[in-house]
Scaffold this motif. Structure first.
Motif, PDB file in Angstrom:
ATOM      1  N   ALA A   1      15.902  -4.523   5.335  1.00 22.88           N
ATOM      2  CA  ALA A   1      14.680  -4.381   4.371  1.00 22.88           C
ATOM      3  C   ALA A   1      15.291  -3.841   3.095  1.00 22.88           C
ATOM      4  O   ALA A   1      16.321  -3.250   3.025  1.00 22.88           O
ATOM      5  CB  ALA A   1      13.806  -3.544   4.740  1.00 22.88           C
ATOM      6  N   PHE A   2      14.465  -4.267   2.072  1.00 24.65           N
ATOM      7  CA  PHE A   2      15.010  -4.041   0.737  1.00 24.65           C
ATOM      8  C   PHE A   2      15.261  -2.418   0.480  1.00 24.65           C
ATOM      9  O   PHE A   2      16.030  -1.754  -0.043  1.00 24.65           O
ATOM     10  CB  PHE A   2      14.058  -4.233  -0.552  1.00 24.65           C
ATOM     11  N   ASN A   3      14.621  -1.538   1.339  1.00 22.83           N
ATOM     12  CA  ASN A   3      14.562  -0.079   0.979  1.00 22.83           C
ATOM     13  C   ASN A   3      15.362   0.568   2.184  1.00 22.83           C
ATOM     14  O   ASN A   3      15.247   1.693   2.372  1.00 22.83           O
ATOM     15  CB  ASN A   3      13.482   0.584   0.802  1.00 22.83           C
TER      16      ASN A   3
ATOM     17  N   ASN B   1       0.773  -1.252   0.064  1.00 23.82           N
ATOM     18  CA  ASN B   1       0.142   0.052  -0.170  1.00 23.82           C
ATOM     19  C   ASN B   1       0.852   1.177   0.052  1.00 23.82           C
ATOM     20  O   ASN B   1       0.328   2.301  -0.112  1.00 23.82           O
ATOM     21  CB  ASN B   1      -0.889  -0.032   1.164  1.00 23.82           C
ATOM     22  N   TYR B   2       2.310   1.222   0.056  1.00 23.83           N
ATOM     23  CA  TYR B   2       2.821   2.157   0.062  1.00 23.83           C
ATOM     24  C   TYR B   2       3.075   2.779  -1.448  1.00 23.83           C
ATOM     25  O   TYR B   2       3.545   4.133  -1.458  1.00 23.83           O
ATOM     26  CB  TYR B   2       4.547   1.945   0.669  1.00 23.83           C
ATOM     27  N   ILE B   3       2.558   2.064  -2.231  1.00 22.86           N
ATOM     28  CA  ILE B   3       2.415   2.555  -3.593  1.00 22.86           C
ATOM     29  C   ILE B   3       0.980   2.509  -4.192  1.00 22.86           C
ATOM     30  O   ILE B   3       0.516   1.286  -4.170  1.00 22.86           O
ATOM     31  CB  ILE B   3       3.226   1.684  -4.608  1.00 22.86           C
TER      32      ILE B   3
ATOM     33  N   LYS C   1      13.458 -14.221  -7.632  1.00 32.18           N
ATOM     34  CA  LYS C   1      13.655 -12.642  -7.205  1.00 32.18           C
ATOM     35  C   LYS C   1      12.054 -12.512  -7.124  1.00 32.18           C
ATOM     36  O   LYS C   1      11.117 -12.535  -8.116  1.00 32.18           O
ATOM     37  CB  LYS C   1      14.267 -11.995  -8.671  1.00 32.18           C
ATOM     38  N   SER C   2      11.816 -11.577  -6.123  1.00 32.90           N
ATOM     39  CA  SER C   2      10.292 -11.126  -6.037  1.00 32.90           C
ATOM     40  C   SER C   2      10.357  -9.907  -6.220  1.00 32.90           C
ATOM     41  O   SER C   2      11.317  -8.783  -6.259  1.00 32.90           O
ATOM     42  CB  SER C   2      10.119 -11.464  -4.385  1.00 32.90           C
ATOM     43  N   GLY C   3       8.877  -9.067  -6.298  1.00 28.66           N
ATOM     44  CA  GLY C   3       8.658  -7.935  -6.624  1.00 28.66           C
ATOM     45  C   GLY C   3       7.407  -7.555  -5.305  1.00 28.66           C
ATOM     46  O   GLY C   3       6.612  -8.357  -5.432  1.00 28.66           O
ATOM     47  N   VAL C   4       7.458  -6.073  -5.191  1.00 33.53           N
ATOM     48  CA  VAL C   4       6.115  -5.826  -4.238  1.00 33.53           C
ATOM     49  C   VAL C   4       4.893  -5.950  -4.725  1.00 33.53           C
ATOM     50  O   VAL C   4       3.743  -5.887  -4.266  1.00 33.53           O
ATOM     51  CB  VAL C   4       6.311  -4.677  -3.423  1.00 33.53           C
TER      52      VAL C   4
ATOM     53  N   VAL D   1      14.560   6.552 -13.939  1.00 31.97           N
ATOM     54  CA  VAL D   1      14.863   5.341 -14.760  1.00 31.97           C
ATOM     55  C   VAL D   1      14.249   4.080 -13.717  1.00 31.97           C
ATOM     56  O   VAL D   1      13.663   3.184 -14.075  1.00 31.97           O
ATOM     57  CB  VAL D   1      16.282   5.321 -14.972  1.00 31.97           C
ATOM     58  N   TYR D   2      14.676   4.246 -12.543  1.00 36.32           N
ATOM     59  CA  TYR D   2      14.422   3.172 -11.484  1.00 36.32           C
ATOM     60  C   TYR D   2      12.952   2.886 -11.494  1.00 36.32           C
ATOM     61  O   TYR D   2      12.255   1.823 -11.585  1.00 36.32           O
ATOM     62  CB  TYR D   2      14.876   3.368 -10.354  1.00 36.32           C
ATOM     63  N   LEU D   3      12.360   3.862 -11.261  1.00 33.60           N
ATOM     64  CA  LEU D   3      10.759   3.721 -11.075  1.00 33.60           C
ATOM     65  C   LEU D   3      10.059   3.272 -12.291  1.00 33.60           C
ATOM     66  O   LEU D   3       9.170   2.542 -12.352  1.00 33.60           O
ATOM     67  CB  LEU D   3      10.080   4.942 -10.786  1.00 33.60           C
TER      68      LEU D   3
ATOM     69  N   LEU E   1       6.617  -5.144 -12.894  1.00 38.36           N
ATOM     70  CA  LEU E   1       7.821  -6.030 -12.441  1.00 38.36           C
ATOM     71  C   LEU E   1       8.615  -5.509 -11.153  1.00 38.36           C
ATOM     72  O   LEU E   1       8.800  -6.324 -10.352  1.00 38.36           O
ATOM     73  CB  LEU E   1       8.951  -5.803 -13.430  1.00 38.36           C
ATOM     74  N   GLN E   2       8.284  -4.489 -10.722  1.00 36.97           N
ATOM     75  CA  GLN E   2       8.862  -3.771  -9.675  1.00 36.97           C
ATOM     76  C   GLN E   2      10.242  -4.379  -9.367  1.00 36.97           C
ATOM     77  O   GLN E   2      10.908  -4.326 -10.167  1.00 36.97           O
ATOM     78  CB  GLN E   2       7.835  -4.130  -8.373  1.00 36.97           C
ATOM     79  N   SER E   3      10.503  -4.977  -8.202  1.00 34.18           N
ATOM     80  CA  SER E   3      11.714  -5.358  -7.900  1.00 34.18           C
ATOM     81  C   SER E   3      12.402  -6.382  -8.756  1.00 34.18           C
ATOM     82  O   SER E   3      13.689  -6.693  -8.928  1.00 34.18           O
ATOM     83  CB  SER E   3      12.007  -5.857  -6.380  1.00 34.18           C
TER      84      SER E   3
ATOM     85  N   SER F   1       1.956   6.952  -9.681  1.00 29.69           N
ATOM     86  CA  SER F   1       1.825   6.834  -8.165  1.00 29.69           C
ATOM     87  C   SER F   1       2.885   6.690  -7.447  1.00 29.69           C
ATOM     88  O   SER F   1       3.148   7.110  -6.383  1.00 29.69           O
ATOM     89  CB  SER F   1       0.969   5.612  -8.324  1.00 29.69           C
ATOM     90  N   GLU F   2       4.092   6.027  -7.867  1.00 30.00           N
ATOM     91  CA  GLU F   2       5.195   5.949  -6.985  1.00 30.00           C
ATOM     92  C   GLU F   2       6.100   6.928  -7.040  1.00 30.00           C
ATOM     93  O   GLU F   2       6.869   7.600  -6.138  1.00 30.00           O
ATOM     94  CB  GLU F   2       5.939   4.490  -7.537  1.00 30.00           C
ATOM     95  N   TRP F   3       6.231   7.721  -8.144  1.00 34.31           N
ATOM     96  CA  TRP F   3       7.049   8.946  -8.486  1.00 34.31           C
ATOM     97  C   TRP F   3       6.720   9.972  -7.329  1.00 34.31           C
ATOM     98  O   TRP F   3       7.432  10.625  -6.871  1.00 34.31           O
ATOM     99  CB  TRP F   3       6.669   9.570  -9.787  1.00 34.31           C
TER     100      TRP F   3
HETATM  101  O1  DON Z   1      11.395   1.008  -5.077  1.00 36.45           O
HETATM  102  C1  DON Z   1      10.445   0.356  -4.749  1.00 36.45           C
HETATM  103  O2  DON Z   1      10.017   0.525  -3.392  1.00 36.45           O
HETATM  104  C2  DON Z   1       9.335  -0.494  -5.503  1.00 36.45           C
HETATM  105  N1  DON Z   1       9.327   0.042  -7.086  1.00 36.45           N
HETATM  106  C3  DON Z   1      10.097  -1.647  -5.781  1.00 36.45           C
HETATM  107  C4  DON Z   1      10.462  -2.572  -4.480  1.00 36.45           C
HETATM  108  C5  DON Z   1      10.169  -4.088  -4.505  1.00 36.45           C
HETATM  109  O3  DON Z   1       9.619  -4.549  -5.273  1.00 36.45           O
HETATM  110  C6  DON Z   1      10.702  -4.791  -3.388  1.00 36.45           C
HETATM  111  N2  DON Z   1      10.238  -6.015  -3.468  1.00 36.45           N
HETATM  112  N3  DON Z   1      10.054  -6.956  -2.843  1.00 36.45           N
END
Ligand code: DON
Length: 331
Positions: free
Chosen positions: A108-110, A39-41, A271-274, A203-205, A75-77, A172-174
């Protein structure tokens, strides 16, 4: 028989294994209610948390799809894998590894903490946000459009169609990417960004917002499983060295600070993504068993309810069951 848009991708349905996979999807779907959509995006929160889908593509072109395999997701991460490969193709492994290390963090990833604690601030690995933003900044191209293009071209080469960017998810994420900007400002100050903060974040987003289905992700996994060789297009897309390094990073860092648990309980490079996607690569196995996909396969999973680490809850359960039943564990 299915012929891809460019006539290069010939795949055939693998009926033999379909019923098993359908039953396992049904079992694993029950775990989705233990997780929540990110929900953070804001745009990701609108996904249906009970969805679960999978696509598996074998090296011989056989394909099994079950559940919500056709839902488009971003795709996210998972894009961190493609970005890393694209940067290695553009500049070579040595250049990339001068700017980003290959050590797991356990954070954590961030997380921002290690950038300052460990001098000189080189991000620990390309699978966390700090490392992926660094890699995004050094991609081939003079501006964000060209840098994103180098990722899109690599995906196009693998999946046989041009990927699109989900602008809704990107915007939304920008607007909410304060922590990613904080990471990027720190990286800029320590000299690890090859472009401006706003360019690197764009680029990243955008790479995170590339829209795919489980089949696209499975195809990427298939090429990784085959050490960079595309067994359906019959073409080496990237080098064996890049493929092996990427898979090592997936095993050690691909599921974030749950990578150790995932290696212990599932045992495959992933590899996972959110958004709830998981990319997995099952290399060919030497010894003969009666398990399917002995020549290796790629797996794409979508299940948007994620756990506290950012991994799809039902997706991990599903992979765990398949790995156990079909002897996919690489260890
Ligand atoms: O930067 C972010 O927070 C997201 N665009 C991607 C993070 C993400 O997918 C981490 N995954 N598990």
């Amino acid at each position: 028989m299915e012929v891809g848009q460019q006539g290069t991708q010939i795949k055939f349905d693998n009926q033999e294994h379909l019923h098993k996979i359908q039953a396992w999807v049904q079992d694993s779907r029950a775990y989705a209610n233990l997780g929540k959509c990110a929900n953070y995006i804001p745009a990701l929160e609108r996904a249906n948390p009970s969805q679960l889908g999978i696509c598996i593509i074998g090296s011989n072109g056989s394909i099994v799809k079950a559940g919500d395999f056709n839902t488009a997701f971003t795709l996210q991460s998972i894009s961190k894998v493609i970005g890393f490969i694209a940067a290695c193709i553009d500049y070579g492994i040595a250049y990339v590894l001068e700017r980003v290390d290959v050590e797991p963090t356990g954070d954590a990833f961030n997380s921002i903490i290690r950038l300052e604690v460990h001098k000189p601030g080189r991000p620990f690995n390309p699978m966390i946000n700090a490392g992926a933003i660094t890699v995004a900044s050094l991609l081939g191209g003079r501006n964000p459009v060209e840098k994103v293009e180098s990722i899109c071209l690599l995906i196009e080469k693998i999946v046989g169609r041009r990927p699109t960017i989900n602008e809704d998810v990107f915007h939304s994420e920008w607007q909410t990417a304060h922590r990613n900007r904080a990471l990027a400002y720190y990286l800029k100050e320590t000299g690890f960004l090859d472009c401006s903060v706003e360019e690197a974040i764009e680029v990243y987003l955008k790479q995170c917002s590339i829209e795919v289905t489980t089949e696209d992700v499975a195809m990427i996994g298939l090429v990784l499983a085959n050490d960079g060789y595309h067994p359906i297009r019959k073409e080496q897309i990237f080098s064996k060295e890049v493929a092996r390094l990427t898979k090592a990073l997936m095993v050690t860092c691909g599921m974030y600070n749950a990578s150790g648990k995932f290696a212990a309980s599932v045992g495959i490079p992933a590899k996972s993504g959110v958004s709830g996607g998981i990319l997995a690569a099952i290399p060919p196995r030497g010894r003969s068993t009666d398990s399917p996909f002995m020549d290796g396969c790629g797996i794409g999973i979508y299940g948007p309810a994620i756990d506290e680490f950012g991994n799809s809850v039902a997706g991990v359960k599903l992979l765990q069951q398949i790995a156990r039943e079909w002897d996919f564990n690489i260890f």
